[in-house]
Design a protein around this motif. Structure first.
Motif, short mmCIF file in Angstrom:
data_model
loop_
_atom_site.label_atom_id
_atom_site.label_comp_id
_atom_site.label_asym_id
_atom_site.label_seq_id
_atom_site.Cartn_x
_atom_site.Cartn_y
_atom_site.Cartn_z
N GLY A 10 -11.44 5.82 -4.56
CA GLY A 10 -11.08 4.68 -3.72
C GLY A 10 -11.88 3.44 -4.12
O GLY A 10 -13.02 3.53 -4.56
N ALA A 30 -6.14 3.13 -5.83
CA ALA A 30 -6.24 4.59 -5.87
C ALA A 30 -5.07 5.27 -5.18
O ALA A 30 -4.75 6.42 -5.50
CB ALA A 30 -7.56 5.06 -5.26
N GLU A 31 -4.40 4.59 -4.27
CA GLU A 31 -3.23 5.17 -3.60
C GLU A 31 -2.08 5.39 -4.58
O GLU A 31 -1.24 6.26 -4.37
CB GLU A 31 -2.77 4.28 -2.44
CG GLU A 31 -3.78 4.18 -1.32
CD GLU A 31 -3.38 3.16 -0.26
OE1 GLU A 31 -2.18 2.80 -0.18
OE2 GLU A 31 -4.27 2.73 0.49
N ARG A 32 -2.04 4.60 -5.65
CA ARG A 32 -0.97 4.72 -6.65
C ARG A 32 -1.40 5.58 -7.84
O ARG A 32 -0.56 5.92 -8.68
CB ARG A 32 -0.55 3.33 -7.14
CG ARG A 32 0.17 2.52 -6.08
CD ARG A 32 0.60 1.16 -6.59
NE ARG A 32 -0.50 0.32 -7.05
CZ ARG A 32 -1.35 -0.33 -6.27
NH1 ARG A 32 -1.26 -0.24 -4.96
NH2 ARG A 32 -2.31 -1.08 -6.80
N TRP A 33 -2.69 5.89 -7.95
CA TRP A 33 -3.21 6.61 -9.11
C TRP A 33 -4.06 7.79 -8.65
O TRP A 33 -5.29 7.67 -8.54
CB TRP A 33 -4.03 5.67 -10.00
CG TRP A 33 -3.19 4.61 -10.62
CD1 TRP A 33 -2.94 3.36 -10.13
CD2 TRP A 33 -2.47 4.71 -11.84
NE1 TRP A 33 -2.11 2.68 -10.97
CE2 TRP A 33 -1.80 3.50 -12.05
CE3 TRP A 33 -2.31 5.73 -12.79
CZ2 TRP A 33 -0.99 3.25 -13.15
CZ3 TRP A 33 -1.51 5.49 -13.89
CH2 TRP A 33 -0.86 4.26 -14.06
N PRO A 34 -3.45 8.94 -8.37
CA PRO A 34 -4.22 10.12 -7.97
C PRO A 34 -5.31 10.42 -9.00
O PRO A 34 -5.08 10.34 -10.21
CB PRO A 34 -3.17 11.24 -7.93
CG PRO A 34 -1.87 10.53 -7.73
CD PRO A 34 -2.01 9.21 -8.45
N ARG A 46 -3.74 -5.33 -3.99
CA ARG A 46 -3.37 -4.19 -4.85
C ARG A 46 -4.60 -3.58 -5.51
O ARG A 46 -4.64 -2.38 -5.80
CB ARG A 46 -2.36 -4.61 -5.91
CG ARG A 46 -1.00 -5.12 -5.40
CD ARG A 46 -0.19 -4.15 -4.55
NE ARG A 46 -0.76 -3.77 -3.26
CZ ARG A 46 -0.71 -4.49 -2.14
NH1 ARG A 46 -0.12 -5.67 -2.13
NH2 ARG A 46 -1.27 -4.03 -1.02
N ASP A 76 -6.01 -1.19 -2.92
CA ASP A 76 -5.27 0.06 -2.69
C ASP A 76 -4.85 0.74 -4.00
O ASP A 76 -3.97 1.60 -4.01
CB ASP A 76 -4.08 -0.16 -1.75
CG ASP A 76 -3.01 -1.10 -2.28
OD1 ASP A 76 -2.91 -1.33 -3.50
OD2 ASP A 76 -2.23 -1.61 -1.44
#
Length: 190
Positions: A140, A132-136, A127, A130
């Motif tokens: 990265g 940055a995938e959940r927090w625009p 987690r 990844d």
């Protein structure tokens, strides 16, 4: 005042490919993100997991500081549950330039030694990679790091290394010896 030498080891992963996942433990173990920032729940986890190993730096935090910290973009708490009971947690915190720190990780004492820790650490590190995938707006992840110390459990360092973390720094400092606070005073023997 009595002091003791405390060794702190800092470890890192510099690529998602460094992660060596542990097998999932048998039984009804699941991991879920605590998506609603809750100072009460986070303090419960902190005190319950760290009470016997002298986690004390956040015990004095007022509610507002907990709330502010947990409300920061990218700060995440992932909780392991066994049959619906909180067994441990991992807290992630983004830092500058795509660095994510695993700030806290551990299990409530009654759940240690049963394979949950390796699974939770694997999940938490994944987690972090990844995040940055959940927090625009967050960059990265380029590096995941953590630290452990000689006050932590005897299997902590080996667990981190088995998950693919490598040592990058070691420090020894004198620290004031404090009793184990437990999740409440007297929960654990000194």
């Amino acid at each position: 005042m009595t002091t003791i030498p405390v060794t702190t080891w800092s470890l890192e992963q510099t690529s998602p490919g460094d992660l060596l996942p542990a097998a999932a433990p048998e039984g009804d173990v699941r991991i879920a993100r605590a998506e609603v920032p809750s100072p009460e729940f986070s303090r419960f986890l902190y005190a319950s997991v760290g009470g016997d190993i002298r986690w004390t730096d956040r015990l004095g935090w007022p509610y507002a500081r907990w709330s502010e910290h947990l409300g920061r973009p990218g700060v995440e708490t992932w909780v392991a549950y066994e049959r619906g009971t909180p067994a441990g947690y991992v807290e992630l915190e983004p830092q500058d330039d795509g660095v994510v720190e695993i700030v806290y990780f551990g299990l409530v004492p009654a759940f240690r030694g049963r394979g949950i820790g390796g699974h939770l650490l694997s999940y938490g590190a994944a987690r972090a990679w990844d995040l940055a995938e959940r927090w625009p707006g967050l960059p990265g992840t380029k590096r995941v790091w953590l630290h452990t110390c000689s006050k932590d459990g005897p299997h902590a360092m080996a667990n981190y290394q088995r998950r693919g973390f490598t040592l990058f720094d070691t420090k020894v400092e004198e620290e004031t010896l404090r009793g184990t606070p437990g999740p409440w005073p007297g929960a654990y023997p000194a």
